[in-house]
Design a protein around this motif. Structure first.
Motif, mmCIF file in Angstrom:
data_model
loop_
_atom_site.group_PDB
_atom_site.id
_atom_site.type_symbol
_atom_site.label_atom_id
_atom_site.label_comp_id
_atom_site.label_asym_id
_atom_site.label_seq_id
_atom_site.Cartn_x
_atom_site.Cartn_y
_atom_site.Cartn_z
ATOM 1 N N ARG A 87 -3.479 -2.575 -5.355
ATOM 2 C CA ARG A 87 -4.286 -1.444 -5.847
ATOM 3 C C ARG A 87 -4.529 -1.555 -7.346
ATOM 4 N N HIS A 117 -11.897 -2.465 -0.629
ATOM 5 C CA HIS A 117 -10.927 -1.490 -0.129
ATOM 6 C C HIS A 117 -9.527 -2.094 -0.163
ATOM 7 N N ASP A 120 -3.515 2.221 0.573
ATOM 8 C CA ASP A 120 -2.922 2.996 -0.541
ATOM 9 C C ASP A 120 -1.428 3.256 -0.394
HETATM 10 MG MG MG Z 1 -8.298 4.914 0.008
#
Ligand code: MG
Ligand code: DAT
Length: 151
Positions: A87, A117, A120
């Motif tokens: 991320r 993408h 998370d």
């Molecule tokens: Mg997301």
């Protein structure tokens, strides 16, 4: 620390803009290991499943239309801390707020076309890997450079 796996997808804008190799390169050069990869055009229903936790948001329909509008490069990457640090490599959701040096900071301009993408958290990583891949699609192997990356 534990080896983790995360789901990473290059969205249709990233594929169409010829950014597949650039994006793969960032994960590969960091030292993460590619364990699954495929290119496909997801149906809108599939996109809705992928983004199910955003279904109340005003942009949900446009988001799912977009994800299903062209080829998506779906991948699973493995490594220590890859969910969280992946991320970080990707950068903030809105490319206007992503730091330079991140994928979105360097390669995207607006939130609706943020090219990539990444899962998370551990739970979503598991769910997304299971949604996009069959267990047999994931390849377990020892990378030749593992000792040089992890010591
Ligand atoms: Mg997301
Ligand atoms: P991320 O992709 O960083 O995990 P998210 O899960 O909150 O972000 O949202 C999923 C995607 O939805 C995001 O990559 C782009 C789109 N999106 C998010 N917020 C948006 C907004 N305010 N307007 C339009 N699209 C948005």
């Amino acid at each position: 620390a534990e080896m983790e796996r995360t789901f990473i997808a290059i969205k249709p804008d990233g594929v169409q803009r010829g950014l597949i190799s650039e994006i793969i390169s960032r994960f590969e050069c960091k030292g993460y290991k590619l364990v699954a990869i495929k290119i496909l055009v997801p149906s809108k229903e599939f996109a809705q499943k992928h983004y199910h936790n955003l279904k109340e948001r005003p942009f949900f329909n446009g988001l799912c239309e977009f994800l299903s509008s062209g080829p998506v490069m779906a991948m699973v990457w493995e490594g220590e801390g890859v969910i969280k640090y992946g991320r970080k490599l990707i950068g903030a959701t809105d490319p206007q707020k992503s730091e330079p040096g991140t994928i979105r900071g360097d390669l995207a301009v607006v939130v609706e076309r943020n090219i990539i993408h990444g899962s998370d958290g551990p739970e979503t990583a598991k769910d997304e890997i299971n949604l996009w891949f069959k267990p047999d699609d994931l390849v377990s192997y020892t990378s030749n450079s593992e000792n040089w990356i992890y010591g």
